[in-house]
Scaffold this active site. Structure first.
Site, short mmCIF file in Angstrom:
data_model
loop_
_atom_site.label_atom_id
_atom_site.label_comp_id
_atom_site.label_asym_id
_atom_site.label_seq_id
_atom_site.Cartn_x
_atom_site.Cartn_y
_atom_site.Cartn_z
CE LYS A 124 -64.37 -31.51 -24.95
NZ LYS A 124 -65.32 -30.56 -24.35
CG ASP A 164 -62.80 -31.07 -21.42
OD1 ASP A 164 -63.98 -30.79 -21.58
OD2 ASP A 164 -62.41 -32.20 -21.06
N GLY A 235 -66.89 -35.30 -8.29
CA GLY A 235 -65.83 -34.42 -8.74
C GLY A 235 -65.52 -33.35 -7.72
CG ASN A 238 -62.60 -24.46 -12.55
OD1 ASN A 238 -62.31 -24.15 -11.40
ND2 ASN A 238 -62.02 -23.92 -13.60
CB ALA A 240 -67.48 -30.43 -8.55
CD1 TRP A 241 -65.58 -23.65 -5.85
CD2 TRP A 241 -65.45 -22.86 -7.94
NE1 TRP A 241 -65.45 -22.27 -5.78
CE2 TRP A 241 -65.38 -21.78 -7.05
CE3 TRP A 241 -65.39 -22.62 -9.31
CZ2 TRP A 241 -65.24 -20.46 -7.49
CZ3 TRP A 241 -65.26 -21.31 -9.76
CH2 TRP A 241 -65.19 -20.25 -8.85
#
Length: 446
Positions: A124, A164, A235, A238, A240-241
């Site tokens: 990360k 991210d 949220g 992206n 949540a969408w």
């Protein structure tokens, strides 16, 4: 294995890194029994090696804003474990980024990637730079400066970053463009790229899509289906969408989204193309608020400075950030009869929340299993790049669906308790841990 001794030692070496220590504790508590069945792990100090990253790259990022003033940020890349493949994990640009958060994310990523069965290690990275309020030119210059400090540590068989929070297709494109210029090569060193230069179809939707495929499997294990279920989503980016889009396609009704300013409750459902597209519009404004949704769609209500977990729903999907569901939120969900909770964000629930779900026998699954669809599709993008091909959306989606079903199978295999209850947290952690541990054992003490 003495869990307390290991945790106390880590806390002494890394004081204040609460997110990282929380993530390590969760895994150790889940794998303790299986670890103690393998004395060879203890002899090789697998745990002590696994909980520390292979390396951490920290660097200064200097860039010039639109006023001509010099700005400085900190850049990080935590290369956690490459036992099963090149380091793989996103880059986060947000003011809250610190080493503890990135170490927790890299640690989680190691097991998440192992669950996909694709050859990817865990990593990360990110910076305390926030794209919010910055111009297009400033974002481009920052991304280019970030890669100037990191590029020598990357490569298609070394470390493959992705996006991210705060890093979408635009930012990945700018970073990849600078990387390509510096190495003078066109390789699959980043994922989440644009379709015109090596990206994969359905990558923006993949985390949300994969989560709903996993939820489908969870419900099937209970002889139930997702059709007709009401869902609370947090949220509005992206993830949540994508979750809202796929839930709607599968016949469920998402009734909430949220932002830092509060949450939206839409009893009619965020279920039309206009409403789902409006989520993307809200994100594109850069204001990081959801309140305008209620102005655009009067049937909805905005609840300022609140979280959506008080609404009575069948399914709860935390899709925003770590520790967004606390013990009190969990109790409200359980009291309202929630059927299942699936983390789509990384470590979306606090330990108190997880204990509440498991003690009440509420079906709960952790992010390392539920949200693996994003990195799985990144792995598929790497495969496409290596083959110099681009697969159809249908082919990518079919492979994603299969990967998520396989992850669910692993969780059930390792997490089913004597009374038949499926402890998905235990199952995911054991399955991921065993794959990484066996790979580390096979490669010797290095």
């Amino acid at each position: 294995m003495d869990i307390n001794a290991i945790l106390n030692g880590l806390e002494a070496k890394h004081p204040g890194e609460k997110e990282y220590l929380q993530a390590v504790k969760e895994v150790l508590m889940c794998v303790e029994d299986v670890y103690n069945q393998h004395p060879e792990f203890e002899k090789a100090k697998i745990i002590e090696r696994m909980v520390e990253p292979d390396r951490i790259v920290t660097f200064r990022v200097t860039w010039i804003d639109d006023r001509g003033e010099v700005q400085n940020n900190i850049g990080y890349r935590v290369q956690f474990n490459n036992a099963i493949g090149p380091y793989k994990g996103g880059i986060r640009f947000h003011a809250s980024v610190n080493l503890s958060i990135l170490k927790f994310l890299g640690f989680e990523q190691t097991f998440k990637n192992a669950l996909t069965t694709l050859p990817m290690g865990g990593a990360k990275g990110g910076s305390d730079f926030s794209p919010r309020g910055k111009s297009e030119a400033e974002i481009m210059r920052f991304c280019q400066a970030f890669i100037l400090g990191l590029w020598k540590n990357l490569g298609p068989d070394r470390d493959v970053p992705a996006g991210d929070i705060g890093v979408g297709g635009r930012e990945v494109g700018y970073m990849y463009g600078m990387y390509k210029k510096l190495v003078n090569e066109c390789t699959g060193t980043f994922t989440g790229k644009g379709l015109s230069f090596g990206g994969s179809r359905i990558r923006p939707e993949a985390t949300g899509f994969g989560a709903l495929y996993f939820v489908q499997s969870m419900l099937a294990a209970k002889n139930d289906s997702i059709e007709g279920k009401t869902i609370a989503v947090s949220g509005f980016g992206n993830v949540a969408w994508g979750a809202t889009l796929k839930a709607t396609e599968l016949g469920a009704k998402v009734v909430t989204i949220s932002g830092p300013d509060g949450y939206i409750y839409d009893p009619e459902g965020i279920s039309t193309k206009e409403k789902i597209d409006y989520m993307l519009y809200l994100r594109a404004t850069g204001d990081d608020v959801v309140a305008p949704y209620a102005e655009q769609f009067p049937e909805a209500t905005f609840y300022p400075n609140e979280k959506p977990w008080g609404q009575k729903v069948d399914i709860a999907l935390p899709c925003a950030t770590q520790n967004e569901v606390d013990g009190e939120d969990a109790r409200r969900l359980v009291d309202n009869g929630v059927l299942l909770v699936a983390e789509v964000s990384n470590m979306g629930c606090t330990p108190e929340a997880i204990d509440t779900f498991i003690n009440s026998r509420t079906t709960y699954a952790p992010g390392k299993a539920v949200n693996a669809g994003g990195v799985a599709t990144s792995g598929l993008e790497m495969s496409q790049n290596a083959e110099h091909l681009q697969w159809s959306a249908e082919e990518v989606d079919a492979r994603l669906h299969e990967i998520m079903r396989n992850i669910h199978t692993q969780c059930v295999e390792h997490g089913t308790e004597p009374d038949g209850f499926i402890n998905y947290m235990k199952g995911a952690n054991i399955a991921g841990f065993m794959k990484v541990a066996e790979a580390m054992m096979g490669q010797g003490i290095i």
